[in-house]
Design a protein around this motif. Structure first.
Motif, PDB file in Angstrom:
ATOM      1  N   MET A  28      43.381  72.755  62.029  1.00 44.64           N
ATOM      2  CA  MET A  28      43.177  72.549  60.573  1.00 44.64           C
ATOM      3  C   MET A  28      44.619  72.789  60.136  1.00 44.64           C
ATOM      4  SD  MET A  28      40.806  74.690  57.878  1.00 44.64           S
ATOM      5  CE  MET A  28      39.394  73.897  58.951  1.00 44.64           C
ATOM      6  N   TYR A  29      44.978  72.086  59.106  1.00 42.98           N
ATOM      7  CA  TYR A  29      46.223  72.164  58.302  1.00 42.98           C
ATOM      8  C   TYR A  29      46.339  72.344  56.739  1.00 42.98           C
ATOM      9  CZ  TYR A  29      47.788  70.014  62.692  1.00 42.98           C
ATOM     10  OH  TYR A  29      47.794  69.616  64.150  1.00 42.98           O
ATOM     11  N   ALA A  30      47.166  73.223  56.585  1.00 40.43           N
ATOM     12  CA  ALA A  30      47.082  73.688  55.207  1.00 40.43           C
ATOM     13  C   ALA A  30      48.450  73.161  54.376  1.00 40.43           C
ATOM     14  CB  ALA A  30      47.396  75.239  55.044  1.00 40.43           C
ATOM     15  N   ARG A  31      48.373  73.246  52.931  1.00 37.34           N
ATOM     16  CA  ARG A  31      49.479  72.501  52.131  1.00 37.34           C
ATOM     17  C   ARG A  31      49.436  73.741  51.229  1.00 37.34           C
ATOM     18  NH1 ARG A  31      49.858  67.533  48.068  1.00 37.34           N
ATOM     19  NH2 ARG A  31      51.982  68.031  47.499  1.00 37.34           N
ATOM     20  N   ILE A  32      50.674  74.547  50.775  1.00 43.18           N
ATOM     21  CA  ILE A  32      50.662  75.451  49.823  1.00 43.18           C
ATOM     22  C   ILE A  32      51.733  75.018  48.901  1.00 43.18           C
ATOM     23  CG2 ILE A  32      51.390  77.876  49.437  1.00 43.18           C
ATOM     24  CD1 ILE A  32      50.369  78.367  52.257  1.00 43.18           C
ATOM     25  N   ILE A  33      51.419  75.128  47.661  1.00 46.28           N
ATOM     26  CA  ILE A  33      52.240  74.683  46.404  1.00 46.28           C
ATOM     27  C   ILE A  33      52.202  75.890  45.579  1.00 46.28           C
ATOM     28  CG2 ILE A  33      52.639  73.113  44.574  1.00 46.28           C
ATOM     29  CD1 ILE A  33      50.880  71.062  45.969  1.00 46.28           C
ATOM     30  N   GLN A  34      53.514  76.377  45.265  1.00 47.18           N
ATOM     31  CA  GLN A  34      53.927  77.285  44.161  1.00 47.18           C
ATOM     32  C   GLN A  34      53.864  76.476  42.845  1.00 47.18           C
ATOM     33  OE1 GLN A  34      57.813  78.943  45.322  1.00 47.18           O
ATOM     34  NE2 GLN A  34      56.625  80.747  45.998  1.00 47.18           N
ATOM     35  N   VAL A  35      53.108  77.222  41.953  1.00 47.95           N
ATOM     36  CA  VAL A  35      52.869  76.727  40.675  1.00 47.95           C
ATOM     37  C   VAL A  35      53.362  77.776  39.605  1.00 47.95           C
ATOM     38  CG1 VAL A  35      51.374  75.743  39.065  1.00 47.95           C
ATOM     39  CG2 VAL A  35      50.725  75.236  41.448  1.00 47.95           C
ATOM     40  N   PRO A  36      54.437  77.447  38.991  1.00 48.77           N
ATOM     41  CA  PRO A  36      54.958  78.181  37.973  1.00 48.77           C
ATOM     42  C   PRO A  36      53.741  78.031  36.680  1.00 48.77           C
ATOM     43  CG  PRO A  36      56.195  76.524  37.772  1.00 48.77           C
ATOM     44  CD  PRO A  36      55.403  76.176  38.919  1.00 48.77           C
ATOM     45  N   LEU A  37      53.594  79.189  36.048  1.00 48.09           N
ATOM     46  CA  LEU A  37      52.552  79.138  34.943  1.00 48.09           C
ATOM     47  C   LEU A  37      53.015  80.103  33.793  1.00 48.09           C
ATOM     48  CD1 LEU A  37      49.017  79.381  36.872  1.00 48.09           C
ATOM     49  CD2 LEU A  37      50.035  77.364  35.777  1.00 48.09           C
ATOM     50  N   LYS A  38      52.688  79.739  32.474  1.00 48.91           N
ATOM     51  CA  LYS A  38      53.094  80.574  31.384  1.00 48.91           C
ATOM     52  C   LYS A  38      52.009  81.512  31.443  1.00 48.91           C
ATOM     53  CE  LYS A  38      55.640  77.349  28.730  1.00 48.91           C
ATOM     54  NZ  LYS A  38      55.851  76.734  27.150  1.00 48.91           N
ATOM     55  N   PRO A  39      51.892  82.755  31.369  1.00 54.56           N
ATOM     56  CA  PRO A  39      51.010  83.924  31.766  1.00 54.56           C
ATOM     57  C   PRO A  39      49.988  83.561  30.544  1.00 54.56           C
ATOM     58  CG  PRO A  39      53.143  84.899  31.629  1.00 54.56           C
ATOM     59  CD  PRO A  39      53.404  83.532  31.194  1.00 54.56           C
ATOM     60  N   GLU A  40      50.252  82.918  29.357  1.00 61.21           N
ATOM     61  CA  GLU A  40      49.140  82.588  28.098  1.00 61.21           C
ATOM     62  C   GLU A  40      48.170  81.590  28.630  1.00 61.21           C
ATOM     63  OE1 GLU A  40      53.002  80.934  26.669  1.00 61.21           O
ATOM     64  OE2 GLU A  40      52.691  82.764  27.817  1.00 61.21           O
ATOM     65  N   HIS A  41      48.653  80.750  29.654  1.00 62.10           N
ATOM     66  CA  HIS A  41      47.946  79.420  29.918  1.00 62.10           C
ATOM     67  C   HIS A  41      47.449  79.497  31.433  1.00 62.10           C
ATOM     68  CE1 HIS A  41      49.316  77.252  26.362  1.00 62.10           C
ATOM     69  NE2 HIS A  41      50.773  77.633  26.541  1.00 62.10           N
ATOM     70  N   VAL A  42      47.266  80.494  31.871  1.00 58.10           N
ATOM     71  CA  VAL A  42      46.741  80.952  33.167  1.00 58.10           C
ATOM     72  C   VAL A  42      45.158  80.638  33.278  1.00 58.10           C
ATOM     73  CG1 VAL A  42      45.947  82.361  34.957  1.00 58.10           C
ATOM     74  CG2 VAL A  42      48.345  82.505  34.094  1.00 58.10           C
ATOM     75  N   THR A  43      44.571  80.744  32.240  1.00 58.26           N
ATOM     76  CA  THR A  43      43.011  80.510  32.126  1.00 58.26           C
ATOM     77  C   THR A  43      42.950  78.830  32.210  1.00 58.26           C
ATOM     78  OG1 THR A  43      42.535  82.474  31.118  1.00 58.26           O
ATOM     79  CG2 THR A  43      40.985  80.763  30.981  1.00 58.26           C
TER      80      THR A  43
END
Length: 75
Positions: free
Chosen positions: A1-16
């Motif tokens: 099994m292989y994983a891909r991890i991506i960091q995603v910057p989000l504005k706190p008010e748009h997390v939902t």
């Protein structure tokens, strides 16, 4: 099994909104990809940081998903 991890910057008010988008659009698109096994979208609403983790059957499947542009058609 292989994983891909991506960091995603989000504005706190748009997390939902980002969680909803992942659940309703990105997740279903991932399930259509050959070799896809599972995914998680992890968020911290206090910092606006997110991680998208995808799991793939083989390294070739992971690489194909990176280069085939499948998310370009996701609304």
């Amino acid at each position: 099994m292989y994983a891909r991890i991506i960091q995603v910057p989000l504005k706190p008010e748009h997390v939902t909104d980002a969680i909803d988008y992942f659940r309703d659009s990105v997740g279903p698109a991932l399930k259509q990809q050959d070799g896809f096994k599972n995914s998680r979208f992890l968020t911290d609403s206090s910092t606006g940081k997110g991680l998208m983790v995808t799991l793939w059957e083989t390294e070739q499947h992971r690489q194909a998903a990176e280069s085939n542009g499948f998310l370009q058609d996701v609304p």
